[in-house]
Scaffold this motif. Structure first.
Motif, PDB file in Angstrom:
ATOM      1  N   ASP A  35       0.830  -1.201   0.000  1.00 20.58           N
ATOM      2  CA  ASP A  35       0.000   0.000   0.000  1.00 20.58           C
ATOM      3  C   ASP A  35       0.871   1.260   0.000  1.00 20.58           C
ATOM      4  O   ASP A  35       0.611   2.204  -0.751  1.00 20.58           O
ATOM      5  N   VAL A  36       1.912   1.279   0.830  1.00 20.35           N
ATOM      6  CA  VAL A  36       2.806   2.437   0.890  1.00 20.35           C
ATOM      7  C   VAL A  36       3.514   2.629  -0.444  1.00 20.35           C
ATOM      8  O   VAL A  36       3.627   3.762  -0.956  1.00 20.35           O
ATOM      9  N   LEU A  37       3.977   1.547  -1.050  1.00 18.15           N
ATOM     10  CA  LEU A  37       4.648   1.654  -2.343  1.00 18.15           C
ATOM     11  C   LEU A  37       3.683   2.151  -3.426  1.00 18.15           C
ATOM     12  O   LEU A  37       4.067   2.953  -4.287  1.00 18.15           O
ATOM     13  N   GLY A  38       2.448   1.704  -3.399  1.00 13.56           N
ATOM     14  CA  GLY A  38       1.449   2.179  -4.357  1.00 13.56           C
ATOM     15  C   GLY A  38       1.201   3.664  -4.223  1.00 13.56           C
ATOM     16  O   GLY A  38       1.101   4.381  -5.224  1.00 13.56           O
ATOM     17  N   ARG A  39       1.103   4.133  -2.988  1.00 16.39           N
ATOM     18  CA  ARG A  39       0.916   5.575  -2.764  1.00 16.39           C
ATOM     19  C   ARG A  39       2.130   6.363  -3.253  1.00 16.39           C
ATOM     20  O   ARG A  39       1.982   7.446  -3.838  1.00 16.39           O
ATOM     21  N   GLU A  40       3.314   5.825  -3.019  1.00 17.84           N
ATOM     22  CA  GLU A  40       4.529   6.517  -3.458  1.00 17.84           C
ATOM     23  C   GLU A  40       4.591   6.579  -4.986  1.00 17.84           C
ATOM     24  O   GLU A  40       4.972   7.605  -5.559  1.00 17.84           O
ATOM     25  N   VAL A  41       4.195   5.512  -5.657  1.00 16.49           N
ATOM     26  CA  VAL A  41       4.170   5.509  -7.122  1.00 16.49           C
ATOM     27  C   VAL A  41       3.184   6.569  -7.626  1.00 16.49           C
ATOM     28  O   VAL A  41       3.485   7.312  -8.571  1.00 16.49           O
ATOM     29  N   GLU A  42       2.022   6.670  -7.018  1.00 20.16           N
ATOM     30  CA  GLU A  42       1.040   7.686  -7.418  1.00 20.16           C
ATOM     31  C   GLU A  42       1.579   9.093  -7.200  1.00 20.16           C
ATOM     32  O   GLU A  42       1.393   9.975  -8.044  1.00 20.16           O
ATOM     33  N   GLN A  43       2.260   9.304  -6.093  1.00 23.01           N
ATOM     34  CA  GLN A  43       2.831  10.626  -5.822  1.00 23.01           C
ATOM     35  C   GLN A  43       3.921  10.957  -6.839  1.00 23.01           C
ATOM     36  O   GLN A  43       3.975  12.078  -7.354  1.00 23.01           O
ATOM     37  N   LEU A  44       4.777   9.996  -7.164  1.00 23.50           N
ATOM     38  CA  LEU A  44       5.810  10.221  -8.171  1.00 23.50           C
ATOM     39  C   LEU A  44       5.193  10.511  -9.541  1.00 23.50           C
ATOM     40  O   LEU A  44       5.675  11.378 -10.272  1.00 23.50           O
ATOM     41  N   ARG A  45       4.127   9.813  -9.872  1.00 24.65           N
ATOM     42  CA  ARG A  45       3.440  10.038 -11.146  1.00 24.65           C
ATOM     43  C   ARG A  45       2.895  11.459 -11.202  1.00 24.65           C
ATOM     44  O   ARG A  45       3.039  12.161 -12.209  1.00 24.65           O
ATOM     45  N   ARG A  46       2.279  11.923 -10.115  1.00 20.53           N
ATOM     46  CA  ARG A  46       1.742  13.294 -10.076  1.00 20.53           C
ATOM     47  C   ARG A  46       2.855  14.323 -10.215  1.00 20.53           C
ATOM     48  O   ARG A  46       2.720  15.296 -10.953  1.00 20.53           O
ATOM     49  N   GLU A  47       3.965  14.109  -9.499  1.00 26.36           N
ATOM     50  CA  GLU A  47       5.088  15.044  -9.582  1.00 26.36           C
ATOM     51  C   GLU A  47       5.665  15.084 -10.991  1.00 26.36           C
ATOM     52  O   GLU A  47       6.028  16.153 -11.492  1.00 26.36           O
ATOM     53  N   LEU A  48       5.746  13.932 -11.619  1.00 21.54           N
ATOM     54  CA  LEU A  48       6.260  13.871 -12.985  1.00 21.54           C
ATOM     55  C   LEU A  48       5.348  14.629 -13.940  1.00 21.54           C
ATOM     56  O   LEU A  48       5.815  15.418 -14.768  1.00 21.54           O
ATOM     57  N   LEU A  49       4.053  14.424 -13.827  1.00 22.35           N
ATOM     58  CA  LEU A  49       3.116  15.124 -14.702  1.00 22.35           C
ATOM     59  C   LEU A  49       3.143  16.629 -14.468  1.00 22.35           C
ATOM     60  O   LEU A  49       3.063  17.413 -15.411  1.00 22.35           O
ATOM     61  N   ARG A  50       3.256  17.041 -13.233  1.00 29.65           N
ATOM     62  CA  ARG A  50       3.353  18.480 -12.944  1.00 29.65           C
ATOM     63  C   ARG A  50       4.644  19.056 -13.506  1.00 29.65           C
ATOM     64  O   ARG A  50       4.666  20.180 -14.011  1.00 29.65           O
ATOM     65  N   GLY A  51       5.736  18.289 -13.418  1.00 28.33           N
ATOM     66  CA  GLY A  51       7.013  18.756 -13.950  1.00 28.33           C
ATOM     67  C   GLY A  51       6.990  18.895 -15.453  1.00 28.33           C
ATOM     68  O   GLY A  51       7.510  19.851 -16.022  1.00 28.33           O
ATOM     69  N   VAL A  52       6.367  17.952 -16.132  1.00 29.16           N
ATOM     70  CA  VAL A  52       6.275  18.006 -17.585  1.00 29.16           C
ATOM     71  C   VAL A  52       5.388  19.173 -18.009  1.00 29.16           C
ATOM     72  O   VAL A  52       5.684  19.872 -18.977  1.00 29.16           O
TER      73      VAL A  52
END
Length: 73
Positions: free
Chosen positions: A15-32
């Motif tokens: 569960d923690v890893l899934g949340r971290e993946v979602e957070q990284l995905r959001r940060e990546l999309l915001r950065g792009v």
């Protein structure tokens, strides 16, 4: 076999890893989205030359600078 405590621990980690993946995905999309885009190609040179309009003399001078005469070959 896995006991209930280790199974719960593994599920929490997943569960923690899934949340971290979602957070990284959001940060990546915001950065792009915030990256500057490449400047668009200009359809004309209007406004690109300082000091007014392009004269025939300016065009002839640019052609002489760009294309050498046959004597130079």
């Amino acid at each position: 076999m896995l006991d209930q405590a280790s199974l719960n621990s593994l599920l929490r980690r997943v569960d923690v890893l899934g949340r971290e993946v979602e957070q990284l995905r959001r940060e990546l999309l915001r950065g792009v989205a915030s990256q500057p885009t490449a400047p668009l190609r200009k359809p004309s040179l209007f406004g690109s030359v300082r000091a007014g309009d392009i004269t025939d003399e300016m065009i002839e001078e640019a052609q002489r600078d760009l294309f050498r005469s046959l004597d130079d070959l």
